[in-house]
Design a protein around this motif. Structure first.
Motif, PDB file in Angstrom:
ATOM      1  N   VAL A 186       0.683  -1.302   0.290  1.00  0.00           N
ATOM      2  CA  VAL A 186      -0.031   0.096  -0.050  1.00  0.00           C
ATOM      3  C   VAL A 186       0.465   1.143  -0.074  1.00  0.00           C
ATOM      4  CG1 VAL A 186      -2.038  -1.288   0.886  1.00  0.00           C
ATOM      5  CG2 VAL A 186       0.167  -0.074   2.493  1.00  0.00           C
ATOM      6  N   ASP A 187      -0.005   1.959  -0.977  1.00  0.00           N
ATOM      7  CA  ASP A 187       0.869   3.592  -0.910  1.00  0.00           C
ATOM      8  C   ASP A 187       0.158   4.891  -0.209  1.00  0.00           C
ATOM      9  OD1 ASP A 187      -0.571   4.276  -3.186  1.00  0.00           O
ATOM     10  OD2 ASP A 187       0.958   3.987  -3.907  1.00  0.00           O
ATOM     11  N   ILE A 188       0.021   5.722  -0.295  1.00  0.00           N
ATOM     12  CA  ILE A 188      -0.233   7.156  -0.040  1.00  0.00           C
ATOM     13  C   ILE A 188      -1.938   6.957  -0.598  1.00  0.00           C
ATOM     14  CG2 ILE A 188       1.473   8.413   0.398  1.00  0.00           C
ATOM     15  CD1 ILE A 188       0.674  10.439  -2.131  1.00  0.00           C
ATOM     16  N   ARG A 189      -1.629   6.024  -1.944  1.00  0.00           N
ATOM     17  CA  ARG A 189      -3.342   6.308  -2.476  1.00  0.00           C
ATOM     18  C   ARG A 189      -3.936   5.356  -2.537  1.00  0.00           C
ATOM     19  NH1 ARG A 189      -0.452   4.831  -8.005  1.00  0.00           N
ATOM     20  NH2 ARG A 189       0.332   3.307  -7.101  1.00  0.00           N
ATOM     21  N   SER A 190      -4.082   4.543  -1.479  1.00  0.00           N
ATOM     22  CA  SER A 190      -4.447   3.466  -0.935  1.00  0.00           C
ATOM     23  C   SER A 190      -5.080   4.517   0.505  1.00  0.00           C
ATOM     24  CB  SER A 190      -3.481   2.522   0.014  1.00  0.00           C
ATOM     25  OG  SER A 190      -4.800   1.796   1.502  1.00  0.00           O
ATOM     26  N   ASP A 191      -4.456   5.627   1.509  1.00  0.00           N
ATOM     27  CA  ASP A 191      -5.419   6.270   2.210  1.00  0.00           C
ATOM     28  C   ASP A 191      -6.473   7.194   1.645  1.00  0.00           C
ATOM     29  OD1 ASP A 191      -3.973   5.472   4.432  1.00  0.00           O
ATOM     30  OD2 ASP A 191      -2.430   7.669   4.751  1.00  0.00           O
ATOM     31  N   LEU A 192      -6.335   7.789   0.353  1.00  0.00           N
ATOM     32  CA  LEU A 192      -6.745   8.506  -0.003  1.00  0.00           C
ATOM     33  C   LEU A 192      -8.060   7.992  -1.103  1.00  0.00           C
ATOM     34  CD1 LEU A 192      -4.786  10.414  -2.781  1.00  0.00           C
ATOM     35  CD2 LEU A 192      -4.935  11.005  -0.306  1.00  0.00           C
ATOM     36  N   PHE A 193      -8.098   6.209  -1.264  1.00  0.00           N
ATOM     37  CA  PHE A 193      -9.016   5.274  -0.935  1.00  0.00           C
ATOM     38  C   PHE A 193     -10.139   5.502   0.152  1.00  0.00           C
ATOM     39  CE2 PHE A 193     -11.890   1.281  -1.674  1.00  0.00           C
ATOM     40  CZ  PHE A 193     -12.412   1.470  -1.998  1.00  0.00           C
ATOM     41  N   SER A 194      -9.430   5.414   1.675  1.00  0.00           N
ATOM     42  CA  SER A 194     -10.397   5.654   2.619  1.00  0.00           C
ATOM     43  C   SER A 194     -10.465   6.536   2.996  1.00  0.00           C
ATOM     44  CB  SER A 194      -9.513   5.224   3.744  1.00  0.00           C
ATOM     45  OG  SER A 194      -8.654   4.427   3.679  1.00  0.00           O
ATOM     46  N   LEU A 195     -10.200   8.014   2.381  1.00  0.00           N
ATOM     47  CA  LEU A 195     -10.960   9.818   2.752  1.00  0.00           C
ATOM     48  C   LEU A 195     -12.118   9.484   1.658  1.00  0.00           C
ATOM     49  CD1 LEU A 195     -10.422  12.126   3.805  1.00  0.00           C
ATOM     50  CD2 LEU A 195      -8.689  12.518   2.461  1.00  0.00           C
ATOM     51  N   GLY A 196     -12.084   9.214   1.004  1.00  0.00           N
ATOM     52  CA  GLY A 196     -13.120   9.395  -0.319  1.00  0.00           C
ATOM     53  C   GLY A 196     -14.610   8.190   0.158  1.00  0.00           C
ATOM     54  N   SER A 197     -13.921   6.941   0.752  1.00  0.00           N
ATOM     55  CA  SER A 197     -14.560   6.486   1.780  1.00  0.00           C
ATOM     56  C   SER A 197     -15.675   7.317   2.029  1.00  0.00           C
ATOM     57  CB  SER A 197     -14.903   5.188   2.129  1.00  0.00           C
ATOM     58  OG  SER A 197     -14.166   4.444   0.673  1.00  0.00           O
ATOM     59  N   ILE A 198     -15.098   7.776   3.268  1.00  0.00           N
ATOM     60  CA  ILE A 198     -15.383   8.912   3.849  1.00  0.00           C
ATOM     61  C   ILE A 198     -16.074  10.409   3.785  1.00  0.00           C
ATOM     62  CG2 ILE A 198     -14.823  10.537   6.175  1.00  0.00           C
ATOM     63  CD1 ILE A 198     -11.653   8.830   6.727  1.00  0.00           C
ATOM     64  N   LEU A 199     -15.704  10.552   2.457  1.00  0.00           N
ATOM     65  CA  LEU A 199     -16.605  11.873   1.993  1.00  0.00           C
ATOM     66  C   LEU A 199     -17.349  11.316   1.304  1.00  0.00           C
ATOM     67  CD1 LEU A 199     -13.197  13.385  -0.429  1.00  0.00           C
ATOM     68  CD2 LEU A 199     -14.719  14.308   1.719  1.00  0.00           C
ATOM     69  N   TYR A 200     -17.776   9.870   0.926  1.00  0.00           N
ATOM     70  CA  TYR A 200     -19.011   9.403   0.649  1.00  0.00           C
ATOM     71  C   TYR A 200     -20.013   9.747   1.417  1.00  0.00           C
ATOM     72  CZ  TYR A 200     -22.300   6.202  -1.771  1.00  0.00           C
ATOM     73  OH  TYR A 200     -23.349   5.485  -2.243  1.00  0.00           O
ATOM     74  N   TYR A 201     -19.363   8.913   3.099  1.00  0.00           N
ATOM     75  CA  TYR A 201     -20.159   9.049   3.973  1.00  0.00           C
ATOM     76  C   TYR A 201     -20.901  10.097   4.425  1.00  0.00           C
ATOM     77  CZ  TYR A 201     -21.482   7.595   8.637  1.00  0.00           C
ATOM     78  OH  TYR A 201     -22.223   7.354  10.225  1.00  0.00           O
ATOM     79  N   MET A 202     -19.938  11.465   4.519  1.00  0.00           N
ATOM     80  CA  MET A 202     -20.768  12.446   4.878  1.00  0.00           C
ATOM     81  C   MET A 202     -21.666  13.117   4.171  1.00  0.00           C
ATOM     82  SD  MET A 202     -17.127  14.484   6.761  1.00  0.00           S
ATOM     83  CE  MET A 202     -15.952  13.627   5.435  1.00  0.00           C
TER      84      MET A 202
END
Length: 611
Positions: A186-202
């Motif tokens: 994993v690299d920084i783009r893995s964190d960006l995927f998780s942040l995308g899931s958080i944005l979707y949830y919000m």
């Protein structure tokens, strides 16, 4: 532990606990301040792997100094009988609890919160640290509105190999990236995927990847199977939806390359809403959500109304999109309902004009083609063989240049016939209206190999096939599958023997491309470049109320429709979420986002309700 003292910390009460540790509120007796103290479970103290992870969290957080990342005060060390980490105490709630209490946020406010988290991640990523467990429970909101990212328990430096046991999954499945889930690096783009899931949830108040059990959730994450954002919440703007779709791509290469690029896109959404100071807007919202949320929504509606009014004259489709977003926020919005009816009629007239224009252009092109074909045919006619044929042709075509005045013929008895055919003087053939075209005798790539001069047989002709397509395609040579561009290309299977070959490119959502190539010389390169044409998606719309139909802002006629509507879009994407809008005077408009797939059929039954 409550009431006990751990070194200089007096334990007051339990705050929460997880699989590795329990978090307590404690009092620092020396500095006289409240702290949060995280104590490793006693049964894990004897497990070296757990102790190493706990130690790594302390070392990792100690490197980070950012206003949106929790600050570490103290660490017990690996050899202490009680393993603990002391950090600042956050008096507030988690982001998960905030959304559960207040519901989905306007996407512009979700972008403001996401921007702050993005800046915190950028700080960690710049130091080579990947969080690996981003989720709403790990984002705290202080009572003054300050965001804090915490729990770096499974974070690691990019150059350090993972310390997890074989087969173990560390992280929260609903917010994990597919690359993390599959065990890949994993690299920084893995964190960006998780942040995308958080944005979707919000923005939707629902998890993007949900299921009846963990196995179903993991399967959906791995396949990128989630409801399109605008189906989950029709008030989401197109711009924000595109950001989410990019962040939640299965292939890391298709996501944002880094936190800086994501911040730029989120700031575009924020600027579009007229938010000049996103930090202040975030603090005010999180500190007093009940009042500030209602105020912001009122301001947003007013701004959308102004934007729609400005777009009505020159960009009616854009105005229709804005009004439909307003209707998703407030279904009974009077101005939006009225303008949608007006725009529906206007777009219908524009569609009629476009069709008439296309017909006129097609007719002109057809006439031009017929005229060109006529004169090309004349240019390639053979010359007349006799004087009579030449004169007849000139009478038919008319003079092509100035002729000298005609002379009267001598009497018949004075005419002399030639003694031999060589004495006959044939007139020059009439000048053609177009210069004669010379047919090309050689095409590039099809020249014949010259015969050998020294008697040595020529090298056997083999060609190397190179295929470049947009998007991917399965490659067939003479009906035999040889690979998929760009992921499964075998150089051996792409060698072509001498002769003609049929190359066929196939992708389920696109029209197949067929091309014949010829190999007639050694080491010949055969290059096929093609942008495949997308198949239309078929929408089987069931409605018999004589309503105007708009799909993605484009007019598609009236109901009832006798056959499925063919829908195309310009982007090279196999799936597209478009707004389906039905309007009829005296009825409440129908607005629903529908995900269409190229080459696939989707049914939609609509019954309009009277106002």
């Amino acid at each position: 532990m409550i009431g006990q003292k751990v070194e200089k910390y007096q334990v007051v009460e339990e705050i929460g606990q997880g699989g590795m540790a329990v978090v307590y509120r404690a009092r620092d007796t020396k500095l006289e301040r409240d702290v949060a103290i995280k104590i490793l479970h006693p049964h894990l103290v004897r497990q070296p792997e757990a102790v190493r992870r706990f130690h790594r969290e302390a070392v990792t957080v100690a490197k980070l100094h950012h206003p949106n990342i929790i600050e570490i005060y103290d660490y017990s060390g690996e050899n202490s009988p009680v393993h603990f980490i002391a950090t600042e105490l956050i008096d507030g709630v988690t982001l998960n609890a905030f959304v559960e209490r207040h519901g989905a946020l306007p996407c512009e406010l979700a972008a403001c919160i996401g921007r702050e988290l993005c800046l915190a991640l950028k700080h960690a990523h710049d130091l080579g640290i990947v969080h690996r467990d981003l989720k709403p429970e790990n984002v705290m909101i202080r009572r003054d509105g300050k965001l804090k990212l915490m729990d770096f328990g499974i974070a690691r430096a990019l150059e350090v190999s993972t310390l997890t046991m074989t087969g173990a999954i560390l992280g929260s499945p609903a917010f994990m990236s597919p690359d993390h889930l599959s065990g890949r690096k994993v690299d920084i783009r893995s964190d960006l995927f998780s942040l995308g899931s958080i944005l979707y949830y919000m923005a939707t108040a629902r998890f993007p990847f949900d299921g009846r059990n963990p196995h179903e959730i993991l399967k959906r994450v791995a396949e990128g199977d989630y409801p399109p954002p605008q189906e989950a919440n029709g008030a989401i703007s197109n711009r924000f939806a595109r950001i989410l779709e990019k962040l939640l791509q299965v292939d890391p290469a298709d996501r944002h390359p880094d936190s800086k690029a994501l911040c730029r896109d989120l700031e575009g959404v924020i600027a579009e809403a007229g938010i000049e100071n996103p930090d202040e807007e975030t603090y005010r919202l999180l500190a007093d959500p009940a009042r500030r949320l209602a105020e912001f929504i009122a301001r947003l509606k007013a701004r959308l109304e102004r934007q729609a009014q400005e777009a009505i004259r020159r960009r009616p489709a854009a105005a229709m999109e804005i009004y439909n977003r307003l209707l998703a926020m407030e279904p009974e919005h009077p101005e939006a309902n009225r303008q949608v009816q007006i725009l529906a009629g206007r777009l219908k007239r524009q569609e009629r004009l476009r069709r008439a224009t296309r017909f006129a252009v097609a007719a002109l092109l057809l006439a031009a083609a017929a005229w060109t074909a006529y004169y090309v045919f004349k240019a390639f006619r053979p010359p007349p063989a006799t004087i009579e044929e030449a004169r007849a042709e000139m009478r038919q075509d008319g003079p092509l240049w100035s002729e000298p005045p005609e002379q009267s013929e001598p009497p018949a008895d004075e005419m002399r016939l030639p003694a031999t055919p060589s004495d006959v003087v044939r007139p020059a053939p009439p000048k053609p209206t177009l210069p004669r075209a010379e047919r090309l005798t050689e095409l590039e790539g099809r020249r014949q190999t010259p015969p050998p001069a020294d008697g040595v047989p020529p090298k056997e002709a083999f060609g190397a096939l190179q295929v470049h397509t947009v998007p991917w395609a399965d490659i067939f040579v003479d009906g035999i599958y040889v690979g998929r561009y760009p992921t499964e290309i075998n150089p051996q299977s792409m060698r072509l023997k001498a002769g003609k070959h049929e190359i066929r490119l196939e992708n389920p959502g696109f029209e197949p491309h067929v091309q014949t190539v010829v190999v007639d010389r050694p080491d010949q390169k055969v290059v096929v470049r093609e942008r495949l044409r997308m198949r239309p998606a078929l929408l089987d719309l069931k409605n018999d109320q004589d309503a105007l139909v708009f799909i993605g802002g484009e007019f598609y006629g009236r109901t009832p429709v006798k056959k499925p509507i063919e829908v195309r879009w310009s982007e090279q994407e196999s799936k597209k979420t478009l707004l389906v809008n039905l309007n009829k005077e005296g009825y409440a408009p129908f607005n629903q986002f529908v995900t269409l797939e190229a080459g696939q059929r989707k049914a939609l039954a609509v019954q309009l309700r009277k106002k």
